[in-house]
Write an enzyme that holds these catalytic residues in place. Structure first.
Site, PDB file in Angstrom:
ATOM      1  N   GLU A  84      -7.117  11.954 -28.737  1.00 58.57           N
ATOM      2  CA  GLU A  84      -8.190  11.655 -27.793  1.00 58.57           C
ATOM      3  C   GLU A  84      -7.869  12.120 -26.364  1.00 58.57           C
ATOM      4  O   GLU A  84      -7.617  11.315 -25.469  1.00 58.57           O
ATOM      5  CB  GLU A  84      -8.498  10.154 -27.768  1.00 58.57           C
ATOM      6  CG  GLU A  84      -9.220   9.686 -29.002  1.00 58.57           C
ATOM      7  CD  GLU A  84      -9.769   8.269 -28.874  1.00 58.57           C
ATOM      8  OE1 GLU A  84      -9.318   7.525 -27.984  1.00 58.57           O
ATOM      9  OE2 GLU A  84     -10.650   7.914 -29.666  1.00 58.57           O
ATOM     10  N   GLU A 120     -11.591   8.538 -36.785  1.00 62.59           N
ATOM     11  CA  GLU A 120     -11.373   7.092 -36.666  1.00 62.59           C
ATOM     12  C   GLU A 120     -12.734   6.413 -36.781  1.00 62.59           C
ATOM     13  O   GLU A 120     -13.595   6.599 -35.926  1.00 62.59           O
ATOM     14  CB  GLU A 120     -10.751   6.747 -35.308  1.00 62.59           C
ATOM     15  CG  GLU A 120      -9.372   7.344 -35.107  1.00 62.59           C
ATOM     16  CD  GLU A 120      -8.749   6.957 -33.769  1.00 62.59           C
ATOM     17  OE1 GLU A 120      -9.262   6.039 -33.091  1.00 62.59           O
ATOM     18  OE2 GLU A 120      -7.752   7.595 -33.392  1.00 62.59           O
TER      19      GLU A 120
HETATM   20  C1  GAL Z   1      -9.088   5.066 -30.193  1.00 71.14           C
HETATM   21  C2  GAL Z   1      -7.671   5.559 -30.244  1.00 71.14           C
HETATM   22  C3  GAL Z   1      -6.821   4.759 -31.206  1.00 71.14           C
HETATM   23  C4  GAL Z   1      -7.059   3.296 -30.999  1.00 71.14           C
HETATM   24  C5  GAL Z   1      -8.509   3.009 -31.213  1.00 71.14           C
HETATM   25  C6  GAL Z   1      -8.862   1.548 -31.101  1.00 71.14           C
HETATM   26  O1  GAL Z   1      -9.671   5.338 -28.978  1.00 71.14           O
HETATM   27  O2  GAL Z   1      -7.607   6.907 -30.620  1.00 71.14           O
HETATM   28  O3  GAL Z   1      -5.458   5.065 -30.995  1.00 71.14           O
HETATM   29  O4  GAL Z   1      -6.657   2.922 -29.733  1.00 71.14           O
HETATM   30  O5  GAL Z   1      -9.250   3.691 -30.239  1.00 71.14           O
HETATM   31  O6  GAL Z   1     -10.245   1.348 -31.312  1.00 71.14           O
END
Ligand code: GAL
Length: 667
Positions: free
Chosen positions: A142, A314
């Site tokens: 990110e 994610e």
């Molecule tokens: C994303 C990040 C992850 C984790 C996640 C939590 O922004 O890539 O490492 O922090 O959020 O929702």
């Protein structure tokens, strides 16, 4: 249509790994992403690598049959590295360096950190680049998360000056392009130019815009350096990066040019609470997320990489920890979001994270498993999904073609920067404007491609410039040659590439096509509104729409008035197939306007029930219900004009329950 998960073997006792791996497989998961934050465990001290644990973790996952997405660990430079040379730290706009203790503390412009980034990338690539389990690489994690694109370090100062010298050639040209005669800002050499920091009031907008371009280019270059190493040492593997939703600090199109797959991190409930939605919307969609937030990103990232490959790296599996409020998603939402992604062409949905950790910053963030190892609701839904996907893909050949929508919504990162630099009104929000228009299109049952300004627009029936402050010659040429219906929202063409008022006057390059000239503009205080009337119904009692936030005083130069204010002045105009909208409309008004235009463009629109959304992917049509009540829908609505087509329900029912989905095959 594959399922994946983000896993952190380093955070769990090794005795867990084999059962974790076999449980993943049992759940229907095929891909596992690892190691993006593991630098200090891979290299505990300068130059001393400990690969043994990662070798074993990879072997464990591999022998269970899992495919691995391996990451470069540069988002978390270890303490020893930062202590070795604190100049690698990013610096804020007050000149204060960030400190160690969370993540993303490095400066993209630090040449010393760049060297380290290449070094650790080379090390991990030479160790695992040809490992049979490694099918893809994710660069870093990110970019820009926690507002980390801009760094005001000494190194950034110097690189910005070099970047300017390359762009302008001579400082004389820069002075002329920026307009530095204003407030005595002329420069004698590039070395005199500083980044926009610690000025008394706002710094020069052209300097700020170039600073944003420079910052974006630094991310592009940083990423490319890693990609080059990966491609050389790990042939045949896909390279991706996980982009953040609603994040515009750098140009995602440019980063994607060097990737095979654009991936996004999708947290619809967190995004609903953290972005521009109003209080009523935040409440209404608290436990399901706004229905158009996930697909806005699906349709954006589908357009990023050549070939259209995109993933969700994610996916929110339950409540997150980082929003102002973190509600529990309603049962069914993890399944719904996943199916919706698949029906926008997604190749892989991967959940963040496998097991909720009981310690550290993200201990309140759900995983598929709870900290005591039982299966959370997310896992229940993933099991269901895996079975459903298998049943469906056994029956239906999935489209390998790149499916294109009929509506193109142009999305431009530079406009986002321009609008942040000089919004000229607190309530004007360019990103929100694009989203609201997208949402209106989706509420009409339309499929949308969100595209860059240099995408091929010739294939679309309808093209929308929702926020396009600078119109390049190339974009103008495409619009001029297009036979599509075009909708242009306020402020389009209003700025030069150097952030000055366009010549000719706004809408600048679009003036002839739009047949209007913008004489004056005004922003409106929060809560103020302008009633709009249909021009042809002079003297009408009832307004048909409302303008807010921004209003333009238009002079028709060929265009005809469509919607006018109470004095009969044009606010929305039409010229041939182009509609110009000189204000920000309410959602329902955008819906009406776009319904009218898209229908004229020959598209079949339908007014979907609140919270119902349709997605079409090749032969498949999905209906997803984000609402609190069941909704009836079937593709018959779409097939009205071509009776010969047949459709068959593959999953669900024509009465779609709340948080439910249905999928049809349409021949
Ligand atoms: C994303 C990040 C992850 C984790 C996640 C939590 O922004 O890539 O490492 O922090 O959020 O929702």
């Amino acid at each position: 249509m594959q399922l994946g998960v983000c896993y952190y073997p380093e955070q769990w006792p090794e005795s867990y790994w084999p059962s974790d791996a076999s449980r993943m497989v049992d759940m229907g998961i095929s891909h596992v992403r690892i190691a993006e934050f593991a630098w200090s465990l891979i290299e505990p001290a300068p130059g001393q690598f400990d690969w043994a644990w990662l070798d074993r973790a990879i072997e464990t996952l591999h022998s269970a049959g899992l495919k691995i997405i391996l990451c470069t660990p540069t988002a978390t430079p270890p303490k020893w590295l930062i202590d070795q040379d604190p100049s690698m730290l990013a610096v804020d706009a007050n000149g204060n360096p960030k400190r160690f203790g969370s993540r993303r503390h490095y400066c993209f412009s630090s040449e010393k950190f760049r060297t380290q980034s290449r070094r650790i990338t080379s090390a991990i690539v030479s160790r695992y680049g040809n490992h049979p389990a490694v099918v893809a690489w994710q660069t870093d994690n990110e970019y820009g998360c926690h507002s980390t694109v801009q760094s005001f370090s000494e190194s950034a100062h110097q690189r910005y000056r070099n970047w300017l010298a390359k762009r302008y050639g001579t400082v004389h040209k820069l002075n002329a392009a920026w307009g530095t005669a204003f407030w005595s800002q002329t420069y004698r050499s590039f070395d005199e130019i500083d980044p926009p920091m610690q000025t008394v009031t706002e710094a020069h907008p052209a300097l700020r815009l170039d600073w944003r371009r420079f910052g974006s280019d630094e991310v592009v270059e940083f990423n490319r350096e890693q990609v080059d190493i990966i491609r050389a040492g790990s042939p045949g593997r896909l390279v991706t990066h996980n982009f953040m939703g609603f994040f515009t600090e750098f140009d995602h199109y440019k980063v994607s040019q060097n990737l095979d797959v654009a991936a996004l991190d999708s947290y619809p409930i967190g995004f609903t609470q953290m972005f521009f939605l109003n209080a009523q919307e935040k409440q209404q969609w608290a436990e399901v997320g706004h229905p158009d937030i996930p697909s806005f990103h699906y349709d954006l990232y589908r357009g990023m990489c050549k070939g259209g490959k995109w993933w969700v790296m994610e996916q929110q599996p339950g409540p997150v920890n980082w929003a102002h409020w973190n509600p529990i998603p309603k049962d069914g939402m993890v399944r719904l979001w996943t199916w919706q992604a698949m029906m926008h062409g997604c190749g892989l949905v991967s959940y963040f994270r496998w097991r909720q950790t009981p310690y550290a910053q993200e201990q309140m963030h759900a995983g598929l498993l709870t900290p005591d190892d039982s299966e959370a609701q997310g896992a229940v839904e993933v099991r269901q999904l895996a079975n459903e996907i298998k049943a469906l893909t056994d029956h239906v050949p999935l489209p390998h073609l790149i499916v294109k929508a009929q509506v193109a919504l142009v999305f431009d990162y530079e406009t986002m920067w321009m609008a942040e630099i000089q919004p000229q009104g607190l309530d004007y929000n360019a990103l929100e404007q694009v989203f609201r228009i997208y949402s209106a299109l989706r509420s009409l049952g339309l499929s949308v491609d969100i595209v860059s300004t240099d995408a091929d627009l010739s294939i679309y029936s309808c093209i929308i410039l929702a926020a396009q402050w600078n119109v390049s010659d190339q974009l103008l040429l495409q619009l001029t040659q297009s036979t599509a219906h075009i909708v242009v929202a306020s402020r389009a063409g209003s700025k030069s590439e150097h952030m000055s008022i366009s010549q000719p006057m706004p809408p600048g390059a679009l003036m002839r096509l739009a047949g209007v000239k913008v004489q004056r503009v005004g922003s409106m205080a929060h809560g103020s509104s302008v009633p709009l009337f249909v021009a042809s119904a002079a003297g009408a009692q009832h307004a048909i729409a409302t303008g807010r936030r921004w209003i333009e005083d238009l002079q028709c130069a060929g265009a005809t008035k469509w919607w006018v204010n109470s004095q009969g002045k044009p606010i929305v105009t039409r010229h041939h197939q182009l509609t110009y909208v000189g204000t920000c409309l309410d959602d329902a008004d955008w819906r009406n306007l776009l319904d009218n235009v898209c229908t004229q463009a020959g598209l079949a629109t339908q007014r979907l029930a609140d919270g119902l959304r349709i997605s079409q992917w090749g032969p498949l049509t999905l209906a997803a219900n984000f609402a609190e009540t069941a909704a009836a829908w079937s593709p018959k609505a779409l097939l009205a004009q071509s009776q010969t087509q047949a459709h068959k329900i593959l999953l669900g029912d024509t009465l779609i329950p709340p948080q439910g989905i249905a999928i049809w095959q349409v021949h």
